[in-house]
Enzyme design. Structure first.
Site, PDB file in Angstrom:
ATOM      1  N   ASP A 138      65.486  76.421  43.581  1.00  0.00           N
ATOM      2  CA  ASP A 138      66.669  76.468  44.678  1.00  0.00           C
ATOM      3  C   ASP A 138      67.798  76.393  44.149  1.00  0.00           C
ATOM      4  O   ASP A 138      68.629  75.296  44.418  1.00  0.00           O
ATOM      5  CB  ASP A 138      66.282  75.835  45.922  1.00  0.00           C
ATOM      6  CG  ASP A 138      67.249  75.988  47.256  1.00  0.00           C
ATOM      7  OD1 ASP A 138      67.822  77.035  46.956  1.00  0.00           O
ATOM      8  OD2 ASP A 138      67.095  75.322  48.092  1.00  0.00           O
ATOM      9  N   LYS A 176      70.362  78.839  44.603  1.00  0.00           N
ATOM     10  CA  LYS A 176      71.047  79.650  45.393  1.00  0.00           C
ATOM     11  C   LYS A 176      72.119  80.425  44.688  1.00  0.00           C
ATOM     12  O   LYS A 176      73.203  80.297  44.669  1.00  0.00           O
ATOM     13  CB  LYS A 176      71.739  78.770  46.489  1.00  0.00           C
ATOM     14  CG  LYS A 176      70.996  78.116  47.516  1.00  0.00           C
ATOM     15  CD  LYS A 176      71.571  77.657  48.712  1.00  0.00           C
ATOM     16  CE  LYS A 176      70.532  77.126  49.572  1.00  0.00           C
ATOM     17  NZ  LYS A 176      69.892  75.876  49.360  1.00  0.00           N
ATOM     18  N   ASP A 205      76.558  84.631  41.661  1.00  0.00           N
ATOM     19  CA  ASP A 205      77.554  85.043  40.866  1.00  0.00           C
ATOM     20  C   ASP A 205      77.763  86.558  40.516  1.00  0.00           C
ATOM     21  O   ASP A 205      77.164  87.273  41.247  1.00  0.00           O
ATOM     22  CB  ASP A 205      77.388  84.022  39.375  1.00  0.00           C
ATOM     23  CG  ASP A 205      78.733  83.485  38.712  1.00  0.00           C
ATOM     24  OD1 ASP A 205      79.308  84.503  38.449  1.00  0.00           O
ATOM     25  OD2 ASP A 205      78.616  82.513  38.447  1.00  0.00           O
TER      26      ASP A 205
HETATM   27  P1  XMP Z   1      65.280  68.778  54.328  1.00  0.00           P
HETATM   28  O1  XMP Z   1      65.197  67.209  53.788  1.00  0.00           O
HETATM   29  O2  XMP Z   1      66.298  69.086  55.388  1.00  0.00           O
HETATM   30  O3  XMP Z   1      65.392  69.886  53.092  1.00  0.00           O
HETATM   31  O4  XMP Z   1      63.810  69.083  55.076  1.00  0.00           O
HETATM   32  C1  XMP Z   1      65.564  70.985  53.437  1.00  0.00           C
HETATM   33  C2  XMP Z   1      65.849  71.759  51.853  1.00  0.00           C
HETATM   34  O5  XMP Z   1      66.070  73.065  51.895  1.00  0.00           O
HETATM   35  C3  XMP Z   1      67.296  73.323  51.424  1.00  0.00           C
HETATM   36  N1  XMP Z   1      67.793  74.226  52.852  1.00  0.00           N
HETATM   37  C4  XMP Z   1      68.166  75.566  52.725  1.00  0.00           C
HETATM   38  N2  XMP Z   1      68.081  76.308  51.815  1.00  0.00           N
HETATM   39  N3  XMP Z   1      68.890  78.048  53.131  1.00  0.00           N
HETATM   40  C5  XMP Z   1      68.309  77.564  51.860  1.00  0.00           C
HETATM   41  O6  XMP Z   1      68.249  78.527  51.174  1.00  0.00           O
HETATM   42  C6  XMP Z   1      68.874  77.197  54.044  1.00  0.00           C
HETATM   43  O7  XMP Z   1      69.360  77.191  55.155  1.00  0.00           O
HETATM   44  C7  XMP Z   1      68.803  75.692  53.971  1.00  0.00           C
HETATM   45  N4  XMP Z   1      68.512  74.713  54.714  1.00  0.00           N
HETATM   46  C8  XMP Z   1      68.038  73.866  53.981  1.00  0.00           C
HETATM   47  C9  XMP Z   1      68.154  71.964  51.552  1.00  0.00           C
HETATM   48  O8  XMP Z   1      68.913  72.148  50.224  1.00  0.00           O
HETATM   49  C10 XMP Z   1      66.730  71.039  51.155  1.00  0.00           C
HETATM   50  O9  XMP Z   1      66.598  71.284  49.748  1.00  0.00           O
END
Ligand code: XMP
EC number: 4.1.1.23
Length: 211
Positions: free
Chosen positions: A58, A60, A63
């Site tokens: 992950d 994201k 670039d």
């Molecule tokens: P939690 O602790 O909130 O962690 O259960 C969630 C994980 O997912 C990531 N995260 C996202 N990644 N789009 C993403 O690509 C999103 O909308 C999003 N929301 C949360 C966050 O960084 C963590 O690793």
């Protein structure tokens, strides 16, 4: 079956491996992001690979196409099976991630809409829909959509059809796992599992969504 994906945002390498090992029987994939890689080093992938679960990077990625390509080559060389990239950088840049992933028999997922409250500032008003369309056009394997807004997942499903939707935002961010599990291909859970007194027990509880 809806998958359960553990988001391993743990800073201590030993603890991260312990949690992953104990949760492994109840989860389908592990998502690793900057918190763990920047704390423990990229070689954490080697420690986790032994569990035999797919590993999602992950990062994201956001670039220009050439840099995206270099990042994704490093991701797959490290042993990851999938990568998460942003689509707002444009189709050429997103496609670079998809191409590298597919060249390595891996997967690439595009962020369509994020789960936190501030995401509505920019993702709403048609942007998330455009990003979902871009993901389809770039032949991405799926999108990331917010468990905190099930109605938005349903809307984005209309666009991506059979493509995978992975959804973070349950538990700590307030999303309801059972509601979301009916709409998506994978539910991503971080703090609710790794901050629990007994992460394995909590992972087992969440694994009831896998039906
Ligand atoms: P939690 O602790 O909130 O962690 O259960 C969630 C994980 O997912 C990531 N995260 C996202 N990644 N789009 C993403 O690509 C999103 O909308 C999003 N929301 C949360 C966050 O960084 C963590 O690793």
């Amino acid at each position: 079956m809806t998958e359960l994906i553990l988001s391993l945002d743990v800073l201590d390498r030993k603890r991260a491996v312990q949690i992953a090992e104990s949760c492994a029987p109840f989860i389908d994939e592990i998502k690793v992001g900057y918190p763990l890689v920047l704390s423990a080093g990229l070689s954490i992938v080697e420690d986790l690979a032994g569990l035999g679960l797919p590993l999602i990077a992950d990062f994201k990625v956001a670039d220009i196409p050439n840099t995206n390509r270099l990042i994704c080559e490093a991701v797959f060389a490290a042993g990851f099976d999938a990568v998460i990239a942003h689509g707002f950088v444009g189709a050429d840049a997103a496609r670079a991630c998809v191409e590298v992933a597919h060249n390595h028999s891996g997967a690439a997922y595009i962020v369509a809409e994020m789960s936190h409250p501030g995401a509505t500032e920019f993702f709403h008003g048609g942007v998330a829909e455009s990003l979902a369309e871009l993901a389809v056009a770039c032949r991405a394997d799926g999108i990331i959509a917010p468990a905190t807004r099930p109605e938005r997942i349903a809307r984005l499903r209309e666009i991506v059809g059979e493509k995978a939707i992975y959804s973070p935002g349950v538990g700590a961010q307030g999303g309801d796992p059972d509601t979301v599990a009916r709409l998506v291909d994978g539910v991503i859970v971080g703090r609710s599992i790794y901050e629990a007194e007994d992460p394995a027990a909590e992972a087992e509880r969440f694994s009831r969504i896998r039906r």
